[in-house]
Design a protein around this motif. Structure first.
Motif, PDB file in Angstrom:
ATOM      1  N   ALA A 175      40.520 -64.511  31.278  1.00 42.25           N
ATOM      2  CA  ALA A 175      40.108 -63.743  32.454  1.00 42.25           C
ATOM      3  C   ALA A 175      38.797 -63.028  32.171  1.00 42.25           C
ATOM      4  N   LYS A 176      38.048 -62.784  33.235  1.00 40.32           N
ATOM      5  CA  LYS A 176      36.854 -61.950  33.137  1.00 40.32           C
ATOM      6  C   LYS A 176      37.085 -60.708  33.974  1.00 40.32           C
ATOM      7  N   PHE A 177      36.894 -59.544  33.346  1.00 43.59           N
ATOM      8  CA  PHE A 177      37.027 -58.265  34.024  1.00 43.59           C
ATOM      9  C   PHE A 177      35.667 -57.592  34.061  1.00 43.59           C
ATOM     10  N   GLY A 178      35.274 -57.154  35.235  1.00 43.26           N
ATOM     11  CA  GLY A 178      34.035 -56.401  35.373  1.00 43.26           C
ATOM     12  C   GLY A 178      34.323 -54.911  35.311  1.00 43.26           C
ATOM     13  N   VAL A 179      33.486 -54.181  34.598  1.00 46.40           N
ATOM     14  CA  VAL A 179      33.543 -52.723  34.564  1.00 46.40           C
ATOM     15  C   VAL A 179      32.171 -52.238  35.007  1.00 46.40           C
ATOM     16  N   LEU A 180      32.148 -51.542  36.138  1.00 45.07           N
ATOM     17  CA  LEU A 180      30.895 -51.091  36.732  1.00 45.07           C
ATOM     18  C   LEU A 180      30.900 -49.569  36.848  1.00 45.07           C
ATOM     19  N   THR A 181      30.048 -48.932  36.064  1.00 41.30           N
ATOM     20  CA  THR A 181      29.900 -47.484  36.151  1.00 41.30           C
ATOM     21  C   THR A 181      28.763 -47.174  37.115  1.00 41.30           C
ATOM     22  N   VAL A 182      29.052 -46.301  38.061  1.00 39.37           N
ATOM     23  CA  VAL A 182      28.062 -45.882  39.047  1.00 39.37           C
ATOM     24  C   VAL A 182      27.693 -44.430  38.744  1.00 39.37           C
ATOM     25  N   SER A 183      26.474 -44.245  38.236  1.00 39.55           N
ATOM     26  CA  SER A 183      26.029 -42.900  37.853  1.00 39.55           C
ATOM     27  C   SER A 183      24.517 -42.884  37.712  1.00 39.55           C
ATOM     28  N   ASP A 184      23.871 -42.013  38.455  1.00 38.41           N
ATOM     29  CA  ASP A 184      22.421 -41.866  38.314  1.00 38.41           C
ATOM     30  C   ASP A 184      22.054 -41.507  36.878  1.00 38.41           C
ATOM     31  N   ARG A 185      22.711 -40.482  36.331  1.00 42.75           N
ATOM     32  CA  ARG A 185      22.335 -39.986  34.999  1.00 42.75           C
ATOM     33  C   ARG A 185      22.671 -40.971  33.885  1.00 42.75           C
ATOM     34  N   ALA A 186      23.855 -41.592  33.931  1.00 45.17           N
ATOM     35  CA  ALA A 186      24.206 -42.559  32.881  1.00 45.17           C
ATOM     36  C   ALA A 186      23.288 -43.779  32.957  1.00 45.17           C
ATOM     37  N   SER A 187      22.895 -44.186  34.172  1.00 51.02           N
ATOM     38  CA  SER A 187      22.025 -45.361  34.302  1.00 51.02           C
ATOM     39  C   SER A 187      20.633 -45.093  33.727  1.00 51.02           C
ATOM     40  N   LYS A 188      20.225 -43.809  33.684  1.00 48.39           N
ATOM     41  CA  LYS A 188      18.933 -43.433  33.096  1.00 48.39           C
ATOM     42  C   LYS A 188      19.052 -43.121  31.609  1.00 48.39           C
ATOM     43  N   GLY A 189      20.271 -43.192  31.067  1.00 52.59           N
ATOM     44  CA  GLY A 189      20.475 -42.878  29.657  1.00 52.59           C
ATOM     45  C   GLY A 189      20.497 -41.390  29.367  1.00 52.59           C
ATOM     46  N   GLU A 190      20.649 -40.569  30.403  1.00 51.41           N
ATOM     47  CA  GLU A 190      20.660 -39.114  30.210  1.00 51.41           C
ATOM     48  C   GLU A 190      21.971 -38.635  29.594  1.00 51.41           C
ATOM     49  N   TYR A 191      23.036 -39.401  29.780  1.00 49.42           N
ATOM     50  CA  TYR A 191      24.268 -39.114  29.060  1.00 49.42           C
ATOM     51  C   TYR A 191      25.068 -40.398  28.891  1.00 49.42           C
ATOM     52  N   GLU A 192      25.972 -40.367  27.905  1.00 54.69           N
ATOM     53  CA  GLU A 192      26.778 -41.537  27.567  1.00 54.69           C
ATOM     54  C   GLU A 192      27.798 -41.813  28.663  1.00 54.69           C
ATOM     55  N   ASP A 193      27.998 -43.078  28.947  1.00 55.00           N
ATOM     56  CA  ASP A 193      29.000 -43.482  29.933  1.00 55.00           C
ATOM     57  C   ASP A 193      30.381 -43.485  29.288  1.00 55.00           C
ATOM     58  N   ILE A 194      31.051 -42.363  29.355  1.00 49.36           N
ATOM     59  CA  ILE A 194      32.387 -42.233  28.771  1.00 49.36           C
ATOM     60  C   ILE A 194      33.430 -42.934  29.647  1.00 49.36           C
ATOM     61  N   SER A 195      33.274 -42.856  30.963  1.00 50.08           N
ATOM     62  CA  SER A 195      34.280 -43.405  31.883  1.00 50.08           C
ATOM     63  C   SER A 195      34.377 -44.921  31.809  1.00 50.08           C
ATOM     64  N   GLY A 196      33.247 -45.603  31.841  1.00 51.65           N
ATOM     65  CA  GLY A 196      33.255 -47.067  31.748  1.00 51.65           C
ATOM     66  C   GLY A 196      33.850 -47.533  30.431  1.00 51.65           C
ATOM     67  N   LYS A 197      33.478 -46.855  29.357  1.00 55.44           N
ATOM     68  CA  LYS A 197      34.018 -47.212  28.040  1.00 55.44           C
ATOM     69  C   LYS A 197      35.523 -46.940  27.983  1.00 55.44           C
ATOM     70  N   TYR A 198      35.969 -45.884  28.682  1.00 51.59           N
ATOM     71  CA  TYR A 198      37.412 -45.606  28.723  1.00 51.59           C
ATOM     72  C   TYR A 198      38.153 -46.742  29.444  1.00 51.59           C
ATOM     73  N   ILE A 199      37.592 -47.245  30.541  1.00 54.85           N
ATOM     74  CA  ILE A 199      38.233 -48.355  31.270  1.00 54.85           C
ATOM     75  C   ILE A 199      38.393 -49.564  30.349  1.00 54.85           C
ATOM     76  N   ILE A 200      37.356 -49.857  29.571  1.00 58.52           N
ATOM     77  CA  ILE A 200      37.422 -50.991  28.631  1.00 58.52           C
ATOM     78  C   ILE A 200      38.553 -50.768  27.618  1.00 58.52           C
ATOM     79  N   GLU A 201      38.639 -49.562  27.060  1.00 57.84           N
ATOM     80  CA  GLU A 201      39.720 -49.245  26.113  1.00 57.84           C
ATOM     81  C   GLU A 201      41.088 -49.376  26.784  1.00 57.84           C
ATOM     82  N   TYR A 202      41.191 -48.914  28.022  1.00 54.72           N
ATOM     83  CA  TYR A 202      42.448 -49.006  28.762  1.00 54.72           C
ATOM     84  C   TYR A 202      42.871 -50.477  28.905  1.00 54.72           C
ATOM     85  N   LEU A 203      41.935 -51.325  29.318  1.00 56.98           N
ATOM     86  CA  LEU A 203      42.249 -52.749  29.482  1.00 56.98           C
ATOM     87  C   LEU A 203      42.696 -53.364  28.156  1.00 56.98           C
TER      88      LEU A 203
END
Length: 176
Positions: free
Chosen positions: A4-32
């Protein structure tokens, strides 16, 4: 067994600019990784809170990457830049409001502000797209509630057969 292929898409202005780490998207990956026992791979992206960019990412994950499941995080609140549900509704042929209803119901048992959440879910071709909240603890509460229905939904839309670690989450499939 088909991977299977699972997409994880984080929607965040600040995370997309690298201003802070995407903790939520990485948490989803760990959950899966914790819950799914069948083989899968992750397609991961971080995008800003821009409706057309979110739509493009959802379409790409569905139509090009052929993800059977896309989990989004972020952009589901009432703020002006929160447009993930609108992007999801635009790209989906069918909306599945029960996912959002259940996620709000279980979240309300934790925090009264859960009524501000606009999470939804829908089907694009053979992809199930689910909008999740932005905080890992809220993501866990929501996924624990809805994940038992996800493998069967993927069955119904022609996706791969997904199995779970039953000691953690038991997938529900009607008896034949």
């Amino acid at each position: 067994m088909e991977k299977a292929k699972f997409g994880v898409l984080t929607v965040s202005d600040r995370a997309s600019k690298g201003e802070y780490e995407d903790i939520s998207g990485k948490y989803i990956i760990e959950y899966l990784q914790e819950v799914v026992s069948s083989p899968f791979e992750i397609i991961y992206r971080v995008v800003p809170d821009e409706k057309d960019i979110i739509e493009g990412a959802l379409i790409h994950m569905s139509d090009v990457e052929k993800c059977c499941l896309v989990l989004t995080t972020g952009g589901t609140g009432p703020a002006p830049r929160d447009v993930t549900p609108e992007a999801t509704e635009t790209v989906c042929q069918k909306i599945l409001p029960g996912f959002g209803e259940l996620m709000r119901q279980v979240s309300l048992q934790q925090v009264p502000t859960a009524i501000l959440s606009r999470q939804t879910a829908g089907i694009r071709n053979s992809t199930l797209i689910i909008n999740l909240p932005g905080k890992p603890q809220s993501i866990k509460i929501c996924l624990d509630a809805v994940f038992p229905a996800i493998p069967y939904c993927i069955d119904l839309i022609g996706g791969p057969y997904i199995t779970t670690r039953e000691e953690r989450i038991k997938a529900f499939r009607p008896q034949k």
